[in-house]
Design a protein around this motif. Structure first.
Motif, PDB file in Angstrom:
ATOM      1  N   ALA A 249       5.522   4.039   1.669  1.00 25.80           N
ATOM      2  CA  ALA A 249       6.209   5.184   2.279  1.00 25.80           C
ATOM      3  C   ALA A 249       6.990   4.927   3.537  1.00 25.80           C
ATOM      4  N   GLU A 250       6.775   3.931   4.077  1.00 29.08           N
ATOM      5  CA  GLU A 250       7.612   3.300   5.531  1.00 29.08           C
ATOM      6  C   GLU A 250       8.706   2.668   4.971  1.00 29.08           C
TER       7      GLU A 250
ATOM      8  N   THR B 156       1.050   3.412   2.300  1.00 28.31           N
ATOM      9  CA  THR B 156       1.601   3.599   3.622  1.00 28.31           C
ATOM     10  C   THR B 156       2.825   2.729   3.948  1.00 28.31           C
ATOM     11  N   GLN B 157       2.648   1.666   3.468  1.00 26.14           N
ATOM     12  CA  GLN B 157       3.726   0.578   3.600  1.00 26.14           C
ATOM     13  C   GLN B 157       4.889   1.115   2.423  1.00 26.14           C
TER      14      GLN B 157
ATOM     15  N   LYS C  59       3.556  10.104   3.216  1.00 27.75           N
ATOM     16  CA  LYS C  59       2.629   9.441   2.552  1.00 27.75           C
ATOM     17  C   LYS C  59       2.370  10.153   1.298  1.00 27.75           C
TER      18      LYS C  59
ATOM     19  N   GLU D 209      -8.397   0.739   0.420  1.00 29.45           N
ATOM     20  CA  GLU D 209      -6.914   0.850   0.434  1.00 29.45           C
ATOM     21  C   GLU D 209      -6.494   0.030  -0.817  1.00 29.45           C
TER      22      GLU D 209
ATOM     23  N   SER E  89       5.125   9.538  -1.266  1.00 29.06           N
ATOM     24  CA  SER E  89       4.501   8.307  -1.745  1.00 29.06           C
ATOM     25  C   SER E  89       3.490   8.254  -2.703  1.00 29.06           C
ATOM     26  N   SER E  90       2.410   8.734  -2.283  1.00 25.63           N
ATOM     27  CA  SER E  90       1.423   8.591  -3.305  1.00 25.63           C
ATOM     28  C   SER E  90       1.690   9.306  -4.794  1.00 25.63           C
TER      29      SER E  90
ATOM     30  N   THR F 293       0.831  -1.335   0.151  1.00 25.35           N
ATOM     31  CA  THR F 293       0.021   0.017   0.064  1.00 25.35           C
ATOM     32  C   THR F 293       0.945   1.355  -0.082  1.00 25.35           C
TER      33      THR F 293
END
Length: 180
Positions: free
Chosen positions: A44-45, A41-42, A51, A80, A54-55, A39
């Motif tokens: 980005a981490e 979020t994943q 985020k 998601e 990343s998006s 995802t």
């Protein structure tokens, strides 16, 4: 989506695709998606981005056809999306004489960012080979890379293999002397 379901190669052919893969940040995002979907979020981490950033980068990769949504699910009323690579390998066009080689620039950046206390195998060798030897060595290098890609286990830490076998440009004086 397992990587077995992916097409073998994606050929970068458009300027939009080339711009998308030319970014080191997007290169690192594609590395996250190499073995399993993730995802925003994943991603980005794992890449160390906000985020929103990343998006933005994932949307550019998706618009260029390099990544795609492979699964969605509802989480507290929000959809998601899980993204994955569009193919197992991305094939870049030849940069041409004097052009920047995006792949090698990314490889050097990744090498420079790797932990200096970790195990690394880096070597440069200057060789003098016949055309047949040159072709044989190129084929062997490709075969080794393919063999180990097949053995790759997504549960293990990443390792990168980069090789470049090429004939360097001849110094001008030597080339002129050879022509006489």
């Amino acid at each position: 989506m397992p990587t077995d379901d992916l097409p073998e190669t994606f050929h970068v052919t458009t300027d939009e695709q080339l711009r998308a893969v030319s970014s080191l940040t997007r290169h690192r995002i594609m590395a996250v998606l190499r073995f399993e979907p993730a995802t925003i979020t994943q991603i980005a981490e794992r890449v160390g981005l906000a985020k929103g950033s990343s998006s933005y980068h994932v949307r550019l990769l998706e618009r260029a056809g390099l990544v795609k949504v492979v699964r969605t699910r509802k989480v507290r009323g929000v959809t998601e999306r899980y993204y994955a690579m569009a193919a197992r390998a991305i094939v870049l066009p030849d940069p041409g004489a004097g052009g920047p080689d995006v792949l090698m620039r990314h490889a050097v950046a990744d090498l420079e960012a790797s932990p200096v206390d970790g195990e690394r195998h880096v070597r440069m060798a200057h060789l003098r080979l016949t055309e047949e030897q040159f072709a044989e060595l190129g084929a062997r290098l490709h075969a080794v890379a393919d063999e180990y890609r097949e053995l790759s286990d997504p549960s293990l830490p990443d390792a990168s293999l980069v090789f470049a076998l090429f004939r360097p440009a001849q110094p001008r004086e030597q080339a002129e002397g050879d022509a006489k």
